[in-house]
Design a protein around this motif. Structure first.
Motif, PDB file in Angstrom:
ATOM      1  N   GLY A 144       0.705  -1.198   0.090  1.00 60.24           N
ATOM      2  CA  GLY A 144      -0.034   0.096   0.055  1.00 60.24           C
ATOM      3  C   GLY A 144       0.653   1.205   0.104  1.00 60.24           C
ATOM      4  O   GLY A 144       0.327   2.376   0.257  1.00 60.24           O
ATOM      5  N   SER A 145       1.902   1.103  -0.203  1.00 58.93           N
ATOM      6  CA  SER A 145       3.076   2.342  -0.331  1.00 58.93           C
ATOM      7  C   SER A 145       2.891   3.012  -1.776  1.00 58.93           C
ATOM      8  O   SER A 145       2.401   2.339  -2.598  1.00 58.93           O
ATOM      9  CB  SER A 145       4.485   2.060   0.073  1.00 58.93           C
ATOM     10  OG  SER A 145       5.116   1.381  -1.278  1.00 58.93           O
ATOM     11  N   VAL A 146       3.515   4.128  -1.866  1.00 60.04           N
ATOM     12  CA  VAL A 146       3.736   4.671  -3.297  1.00 60.04           C
ATOM     13  C   VAL A 146       4.383   3.963  -4.174  1.00 60.04           C
ATOM     14  O   VAL A 146       3.877   3.939  -5.552  1.00 60.04           O
ATOM     15  CB  VAL A 146       4.153   6.202  -3.197  1.00 60.04           C
ATOM     16  CG1 VAL A 146       5.634   5.841  -2.822  1.00 60.04           C
ATOM     17  CG2 VAL A 146       4.036   6.984  -4.393  1.00 60.04           C
ATOM     18  N   PHE A 147       5.116   3.023  -3.871  1.00 58.59           N
ATOM     19  CA  PHE A 147       5.515   1.819  -4.800  1.00 58.59           C
ATOM     20  C   PHE A 147       5.169   0.576  -4.774  1.00 58.59           C
ATOM     21  O   PHE A 147       5.571  -0.235  -5.461  1.00 58.59           O
ATOM     22  CB  PHE A 147       7.175   1.962  -4.192  1.00 58.59           C
ATOM     23  CG  PHE A 147       7.962   2.959  -4.594  1.00 58.59           C
ATOM     24  CD1 PHE A 147       7.910   3.961  -5.676  1.00 58.59           C
ATOM     25  CD2 PHE A 147       8.881   3.446  -3.529  1.00 58.59           C
ATOM     26  CE1 PHE A 147       8.636   5.069  -5.879  1.00 58.59           C
ATOM     27  CE2 PHE A 147       9.551   4.516  -3.648  1.00 58.59           C
ATOM     28  CZ  PHE A 147       9.352   5.219  -4.799  1.00 58.59           C
ATOM     29  N   THR A 148       4.079   0.468  -3.950  1.00 57.96           N
ATOM     30  CA  THR A 148       3.461  -0.946  -3.700  1.00 57.96           C
ATOM     31  C   THR A 148       1.631  -0.566  -3.651  1.00 57.96           C
ATOM     32  O   THR A 148       1.122  -1.054  -2.829  1.00 57.96           O
ATOM     33  CB  THR A 148       3.797  -1.872  -2.525  1.00 57.96           C
ATOM     34  OG1 THR A 148       3.642  -0.902  -1.577  1.00 57.96           O
ATOM     35  CG2 THR A 148       5.283  -2.335  -2.954  1.00 57.96           C
ATOM     36  N   ALA A 149       1.192   0.312  -4.618  1.00 55.85           N
ATOM     37  CA  ALA A 149      -0.210   0.547  -4.641  1.00 55.85           C
ATOM     38  C   ALA A 149      -1.083  -0.697  -4.912  1.00 55.85           C
ATOM     39  O   ALA A 149      -0.644  -1.558  -5.632  1.00 55.85           O
ATOM     40  CB  ALA A 149      -0.338   1.791  -5.718  1.00 55.85           C
ATOM     41  N   GLU A 150      -2.394  -0.350  -3.963  1.00 59.04           N
ATOM     42  CA  GLU A 150      -3.303  -1.601  -4.299  1.00 59.04           C
ATOM     43  C   GLU A 150      -4.177  -1.096  -4.778  1.00 59.04           C
ATOM     44  O   GLU A 150      -4.547   0.208  -4.574  1.00 59.04           O
ATOM     45  CB  GLU A 150      -3.296  -2.402  -2.861  1.00 59.04           C
ATOM     46  CG  GLU A 150      -2.037  -3.137  -2.546  1.00 59.04           C
ATOM     47  CD  GLU A 150      -2.178  -3.840  -1.269  1.00 59.04           C
ATOM     48  OE1 GLU A 150      -2.730  -3.188  -0.239  1.00 59.04           O
ATOM     49  OE2 GLU A 150      -1.906  -5.206  -1.066  1.00 59.04           O
ATOM     50  N   LYS A 151      -5.270  -1.696  -5.402  1.00 61.04           N
ATOM     51  CA  LYS A 151      -6.478  -1.324  -5.828  1.00 61.04           C
ATOM     52  C   LYS A 151      -7.312  -0.643  -4.578  1.00 61.04           C
ATOM     53  O   LYS A 151      -7.161  -1.422  -3.379  1.00 61.04           O
ATOM     54  CB  LYS A 151      -7.453  -2.577  -6.167  1.00 61.04           C
ATOM     55  CG  LYS A 151      -8.723  -2.292  -6.832  1.00 61.04           C
ATOM     56  CD  LYS A 151      -9.260  -3.664  -7.217  1.00 61.04           C
ATOM     57  CE  LYS A 151     -10.863  -3.409  -7.832  1.00 61.04           C
ATOM     58  NZ  LYS A 151     -11.435  -4.798  -8.089  1.00 61.04           N
ATOM     59  N   PRO A 152      -8.001   0.500  -5.016  1.00 60.93           N
ATOM     60  CA  PRO A 152      -8.242   1.173  -6.283  1.00 60.93           C
ATOM     61  C   PRO A 152      -7.216   2.319  -6.420  1.00 60.93           C
ATOM     62  O   PRO A 152      -7.526   3.174  -7.326  1.00 60.93           O
ATOM     63  CB  PRO A 152      -9.477   1.679  -6.180  1.00 60.93           C
ATOM     64  CG  PRO A 152      -9.719   2.231  -4.452  1.00 60.93           C
ATOM     65  CD  PRO A 152      -8.798   1.106  -3.872  1.00 60.93           C
ATOM     66  N   SER A 153      -6.062   2.485  -5.777  1.00 62.13           N
ATOM     67  CA  SER A 153      -5.121   3.349  -5.886  1.00 62.13           C
ATOM     68  C   SER A 153      -4.755   3.634  -7.467  1.00 62.13           C
ATOM     69  O   SER A 153      -4.660   2.497  -8.007  1.00 62.13           O
ATOM     70  CB  SER A 153      -3.928   3.333  -5.300  1.00 62.13           C
ATOM     71  OG  SER A 153      -4.014   3.333  -3.788  1.00 62.13           O
ATOM     72  N   PRO A 154      -4.881   4.861  -8.234  1.00 58.23           N
ATOM     73  CA  PRO A 154      -4.474   4.966  -9.547  1.00 58.23           C
ATOM     74  C   PRO A 154      -3.060   4.509  -9.902  1.00 58.23           C
ATOM     75  O   PRO A 154      -2.128   5.112  -8.995  1.00 58.23           O
ATOM     76  CB  PRO A 154      -4.975   6.376  -9.672  1.00 58.23           C
ATOM     77  CG  PRO A 154      -4.553   7.206  -8.602  1.00 58.23           C
ATOM     78  CD  PRO A 154      -5.010   5.884  -7.569  1.00 58.23           C
ATOM     79  N   THR A 155      -2.764   4.211 -11.075  1.00 60.95           N
ATOM     80  CA  THR A 155      -1.343   3.895 -11.423  1.00 60.95           C
ATOM     81  C   THR A 155      -0.836   4.317 -12.799  1.00 60.95           C
ATOM     82  O   THR A 155      -0.135   3.613 -13.569  1.00 60.95           O
ATOM     83  CB  THR A 155      -1.036   2.252 -11.099  1.00 60.95           C
ATOM     84  OG1 THR A 155      -1.740   1.578 -12.147  1.00 60.95           O
ATOM     85  CG2 THR A 155      -1.181   1.632  -9.824  1.00 60.95           C
ATOM     86  N   GLY A 156      -1.822   5.049 -13.459  1.00 59.58           N
ATOM     87  CA  GLY A 156      -1.594   5.487 -14.771  1.00 59.58           C
ATOM     88  C   GLY A 156      -0.270   5.966 -15.319  1.00 59.58           C
ATOM     89  O   GLY A 156       0.000   5.566 -16.273  1.00 59.58           O
ATOM     90  N   TRP A 157       0.063   6.757 -14.417  1.00 56.18           N
ATOM     91  CA  TRP A 157       1.634   7.273 -14.588  1.00 56.18           C
ATOM     92  C   TRP A 157       2.332   6.575 -13.807  1.00 56.18           C
ATOM     93  O   TRP A 157       3.591   7.399 -13.446  1.00 56.18           O
ATOM     94  CB  TRP A 157       1.422   8.782 -14.486  1.00 56.18           C
ATOM     95  CG  TRP A 157       0.728   9.557 -15.149  1.00 56.18           C
ATOM     96  CD1 TRP A 157      -0.789   9.773 -15.252  1.00 56.18           C
ATOM     97  CD2 TRP A 157       1.159  10.200 -16.603  1.00 56.18           C
ATOM     98  NE1 TRP A 157      -1.298  10.276 -16.442  1.00 56.18           N
ATOM     99  CE2 TRP A 157      -0.027  10.928 -17.104  1.00 56.18           C
ATOM    100  CE3 TRP A 157       2.198  10.345 -17.231  1.00 56.18           C
ATOM    101  CZ2 TRP A 157      -0.030  11.510 -18.551  1.00 56.18           C
ATOM    102  CZ3 TRP A 157       2.327  11.103 -18.271  1.00 56.18           C
ATOM    103  CH2 TRP A 157       1.143  11.715 -18.809  1.00 56.18           C
ATOM    104  N   TYR A 158       2.349   5.232 -13.625  1.00 62.39           N
ATOM    105  CA  TYR A 158       3.276   4.520 -13.028  1.00 62.39           C
ATOM    106  C   TYR A 158       4.822   4.638 -13.005  1.00 62.39           C
ATOM    107  O   TYR A 158       5.875   4.641 -12.333  1.00 62.39           O
ATOM    108  CB  TYR A 158       2.862   2.921 -13.153  1.00 62.39           C
ATOM    109  CG  TYR A 158       3.513   2.458 -14.412  1.00 62.39           C
ATOM    110  CD1 TYR A 158       4.901   1.679 -14.317  1.00 62.39           C
ATOM    111  CD2 TYR A 158       2.987   2.782 -15.453  1.00 62.39           C
ATOM    112  CE1 TYR A 158       5.287   1.277 -15.330  1.00 62.39           C
ATOM    113  CE2 TYR A 158       3.393   2.249 -16.565  1.00 62.39           C
ATOM    114  CZ  TYR A 158       4.541   1.403 -16.634  1.00 62.39           C
ATOM    115  OH  TYR A 158       5.323   1.057 -17.673  1.00 62.39           O
TER     116      TYR A 158
END
Length: 564
Positions: free
Chosen positions: A325-339
């Protein structure tokens, strides 16, 4: 290995099999570039192909998007876990789920289990970036998205082909959810063609040598790479090497995001620990765990064997630690479009931590961001268009040389920007300028940073719009050993009347006929005390127009007529 017997592959056969694997993934790449419909694929080469064992271990990959190749194993293993034994000869799978080893919804992974003799011998994979997969904006990557549900269609592990026939239901779902359906289906068909090529080539190998020999060759390849990686790490001094950096906003706010890593070398193992990084942010610069693994693997491979073909064996001595759940291990539903804007900072952190340890291999900080701008609208025929293009920039200086000018960012690997001719033929845009960003400068040092670029597009139609998400707009690339920081990235829009607007991460920019969209990428950081730079090098930079005489005096203490 079957039962008690261990198959040992003779060196000549091993070399032939490894050569066939390399030739196969390269052939997949050629087929993809020649048959796809998106210029971002056939011109930019925003895709990658690979072959994996029946357990999802990478054994061969083409040169392509760096961050794709590091996700192959996690994506295939997620599909193996999802389907188990429910796979048949002729099935082809599709997934674009960032939370199951992928990157973002625009990257479609096509995976074919390759059967021989009634069982799976290997997997072929092709991951490619689609121009549009639906969502709230053309191109699907809203810079201010706060949920993955704003970022388009996700198909987390579906059979797009059954018994060698396309699934009509899946194709209809794709067609009805994307803005450029013919282009999307064309790219999908191209991807399927590549994995079918891989299946034919693997069948040729299996017919000639048998599956036992092929699998033994896979195991030998992975084992040798692992041994070489462990030896390279063991030759380095044990210790913990730390680095910190700033991500300049997330697209929703401009608040700086502090990130850090601790890289520990212990014997023949390396651990990258991202504990202490912040939770996933509101905006879409987050990356999920698969992209983080890939980001770290990129730097790890540069450390242990940058020139050798990549496979899973190289990464067996590597561990990546990061809380969920970090900025580098985001989980649903965090957006990742510009990963890639987030994950490149993970790469840069590890790079920065190791730079002083391996100065012959790692440089100072680079412009980092891909500096992507989406321009969309309708062309003269009234047809919709979406233009997306990564931009080159300045890399940092190394201990032994000046930084590279106009080189693609760390995440993108073997990719290109568009030629001017293709842009002007495909889109209602005119390239007015393309040159080095000497005005912005680069980091001064005994070895100076490389220069970024300036690229101007004139808009030739009405009703167009743009959006962007640039990193390093406030925090410049870092210098080393007294080298000065580099320069920052910037998007400018110059109205037809001359008024100029500056942007960094911007969700919507109205464009009118005659406006100029100006992409400015930064220069890399310097290495070493600028005053120690050789007089001849400074003089040459002045003559070449890289720096002014005043800059030579103020930065390097150089006066014309000084002795070298």
């Amino acid at each position: 290995m079957r039962g008690r017997f261990v198959i040992v592959v003779d060196p000549v056969t091993q070399e032939i099999i490894e050569g066939k694997l390399a030739a196969t993934v390269d052939e997949m790449g050629v087929v993809m570039a020649r048959t796809s419909m998106s210029p971002v694929i056939y011109e930019v080469l925003d895709f990658a192909c690979g072959l994996l064992t029946r357990d999802g271990e990478l054994v061969a990959q083409m040169n392509g998007i760096t961050l794709f190749t590091g996700t192959f194993g996690t994506q295939v293993k997620s599909l193996i876990a999802l389907y188990g034994d429910d796979l048949e000869d002729g099935d082809i799978l599709l997934t674009n789920d960032p939370y199951s080893g992928g990157t973002h919804a625009c990257d479609f992974a096509i995976v074919k289990p390759i059967f021989f003799g009634g069982r799976i011998l290997a997997y072929a994979i092709n991951v490619a970036h689609y121009l549009d997969v639906g969502g709230s904006v053309p191109g699907s990557l809203a810079p201010n998205a706060t949920s993955v549900f704003q970022e388009g269609l996700r198909l987390p592990g579906v059979k797009v082909v059954r018994s060698d026939r396309f699934s009509g239901e899946v194709l209809r779902i794709i067609r009805e959810n994307v803005r450029l359906p013919e282009v999307a289906i064309g790219d999908l068909t191209a991807q399927v063609a590549t994995v079918r090529v891989a299946a034919r080539r693997m069948a040729e190998l299996a017919h000639k040598y048998g599956t036992d020999v092929i699998e033994a060759a896979f195991n030998h390849l992975l084992s040798v790479s692992e041994k070489q990686a462990r030896a390279a790490i063991a030759a380095l001094p044990d210790g913990t090497y730390e680095a910190e950096d700033i991500i300049d906003g997330d697209g929703v706010t401009t608040d700086p995001i502090s990130v850090k890593v601790a890289v520990t070398i212990a014997g023949d193992r390396l651990t990258a620990d991202f504990t202490g990084c912040p939770p996933a942010v509101a905006g879409p610069i987050n990356c999920a765990a698969g992209a983080l693994q890939s980001a770290v693997r990129t730097i790890f491979k540069a450390l242990v064997a940058p020139q050798a073909p990549s496979n899973e064996g190289w990464f067996r001595p590597l561990s990546v630690i990061a809380p969920k759940g970090s900025v580098f291990t985001a989980e649903k539903p965090s957006p990742t479009g510009w990963y890639y804007e987030g994950s490149v900072h993970a790469s840069e952190l590890v790079w920065k931590a190791l730079a002083k340890l391996m100065p012959e291999r790692f440089s100072a900080g680079s412009y980092t961001s891909l500096c992507v701008v989406y321009v969309s609208g309708k062309d003269e025929a009234g047809q919709p268009f979406i233009h997306i293009e990564p931009q080159h920039g300045g890399w940092g200086a190394s201990r032994d040389g000046d930084g590279a000018n106009a080189l693609i960012a760390l995440t993108d690997g073997d990719t290109y920007n568009y030629s001017v001719e293709v842009i002007e033929a495909r889109f209602p845009l005119l390239v007015r300028r393309y040159g080095l960003n000497v005005e912005g400068g680069s980091g001064a040092g005994r070895r100076r940073g490389g220069f970024g670029v300036i690229r101007d597009y004139e808009v030739l139609g009405d009703g167009a719009s743009a959006y962007c998400s640039f990193g390093r707009t406030d925090t410049p690339p870092w210098g080393i050993e007294g080298g000065k920081p580099g320069s920052v990235n910037l998007l400018q829009v110059e109205e037809n009347g001359g008024k100029v607007h500056d942007f960094g991460r911007e969700p919507h920019i109205e464009l009118k006929r005659g406006d100029l969209v100006r992409i400015i990428t930064g220069g890399g950081g310097g290495w070493g005390d600028p005053r120690a730079r050789e007089r001849e090098q400074v003089r040459r930079d002045v003559e070449d127009g890289y720096i002014t005489s005043e800059m030579a005096r103020s930065l390097y203490g150089y006066e014309e007529g000084m002795a070298s």
